[in-house]
Motif scaffolding. Sequence first.
Motif, PDB file in Angstrom:
ATOM      1  N   VAL A 107     -12.765  -1.638   4.197  1.00 12.45           N
ATOM      2  CA  VAL A 107     -11.518  -1.171   4.797  1.00 12.45           C
ATOM      3  C   VAL A 107     -11.027   0.027   4.010  1.00 12.45           C
ATOM      4  CG1 VAL A 107      -9.088  -1.759   5.188  1.00 12.45           C
ATOM      5  CG2 VAL A 107     -10.865  -3.438   5.680  1.00 12.45           C
ATOM      6  N   ASP A 119      -9.811   5.265  15.986  1.00 15.50           N
ATOM      7  CA  ASP A 119      -8.882   4.143  15.917  1.00 15.50           C
ATOM      8  C   ASP A 119      -7.723   4.421  16.871  1.00 15.50           C
ATOM      9  OD1 ASP A 119      -6.698   2.442  15.149  1.00 15.50           O
ATOM     10  OD2 ASP A 119      -7.602   2.162  13.177  1.00 15.50           O
ATOM     11  N   TRP A 164     -13.105  -7.110  12.721  1.00  9.44           N
ATOM     12  CA  TRP A 164     -13.374  -6.351  11.493  1.00  9.44           C
ATOM     13  C   TRP A 164     -12.424  -6.760  10.366  1.00  9.44           C
ATOM     14  CZ3 TRP A 164     -17.266  -2.604  11.025  1.00  9.44           C
ATOM     15  CH2 TRP A 164     -17.283  -1.901   9.801  1.00  9.44           C
ATOM     16  N   TRP A 197     -10.233  -4.638  15.575  1.00  9.82           N
ATOM     17  CA  TRP A 197      -9.722  -5.078  14.273  1.00  9.82           C
ATOM     18  C   TRP A 197      -9.599  -6.595  14.180  1.00  9.82           C
ATOM     19  CZ3 TRP A 197     -10.020  -2.184  10.284  1.00  9.82           C
ATOM     20  CH2 TRP A 197      -9.429  -2.599   9.075  1.00  9.82           C
ATOM     21  N   ILE A 209     -11.110   1.169   9.668  1.00 10.17           N
ATOM     22  CA  ILE A 209     -12.529   1.282   9.371  1.00 10.17           C
ATOM     23  C   ILE A 209     -12.764   2.603   8.633  1.00 10.17           C
ATOM     24  CG2 ILE A 209     -14.837   1.505  10.376  1.00 10.17           C
ATOM     25  CD1 ILE A 209     -13.883  -0.267  12.685  1.00 10.17           C
ATOM     26  N   LEU A 217     -16.730  -6.668   5.297  1.00  8.47           N
ATOM     27  CA  LEU A 217     -16.660  -5.336   5.898  1.00  8.47           C
ATOM     28  C   LEU A 217     -15.630  -4.480   5.174  1.00  8.47           C
ATOM     29  CD1 LEU A 217     -16.866  -6.332   9.668  1.00  8.47           C
ATOM     30  CD2 LEU A 217     -18.694  -5.388   8.226  1.00  8.47           C
TER      31      LEU A 217
END
Length: 278
Positions: free
Chosen positions: A273, A158, A265, A262, A191, A271
């Motif tokens: 987190v 990230d 996502w 992001w 993520i 999805l």
Amino acid sequence: MTQLSLIDPSALSQASAGIALDLRSPDSYWQGHLPNARQVDAALFALPKTDAASVQQYEARLRWLFSTLGLNADAPVLVYGENFDGSVARAAWALAFAGVKRVSVLAGPLAQADGVPLSREAPVFAAQPFALSAQRALLATADDIAATLGNAGTRIVDAREADDYRGTKAATKAGTNAGTNAGTKPGAGHIPGALHWDNRQELNAAGTLDTPDALAERFGALGLAKHEPIVVYCGGGPRASRTWLALQRAGYTRASVYQSSWGEWGARADLPVETSAN
């Protein structure tokens, strides 16, 4: 495989001639550009979603764009902008994704390229068919990442600010250009399993990518190995693209970019987190 190279502005006059893509504003372009440069809107390289249809449309857009610009996958292409930022890196990534074999990036502002003659004339070129050969290993999709969660063989990085990664950002931000955190929501997090990379670490004091050895040492300290696949994401693609360039420079040749990052996502309720503050 694309041969990537960084060119210091002071060495631009010695660089091999070729087609250049100028990502600066139209005003800056017409005030003076490299003689064979085509002005391009950096937003054309954005990929907001990574479902199959969106990726197909992205490939078609790049094929159209590079055909219109008269590019050839076998000829060298130089990319430059106002500064060495994520937009420039994302354009370089898009060229590599499209199969251009030799891509150079100006690692600094064009204004620092002393002794390089600039032009205010429109370059003369003709459109030609561009044979796009999508290097899909360079692109990670949301579904690709979801399928690898919990798999220790793939590392996720990230490249956003620490507050975004932790989910402590106080206000919502939107946008896909460099310097924004596209799709960030208060408390969003990251993520699952992603490692945080402060992308300021990839730059030296001059504002360009550090040496290969220095970068390899820092990526190694993060726990990344050169033999394993790595996926980088940020808010909307630009910063992750620059980190991808840094990984390439350090010898991490199995890195890919989740270009939608992001912005996609964080907007999908299906999805997962993670909000730990590691």
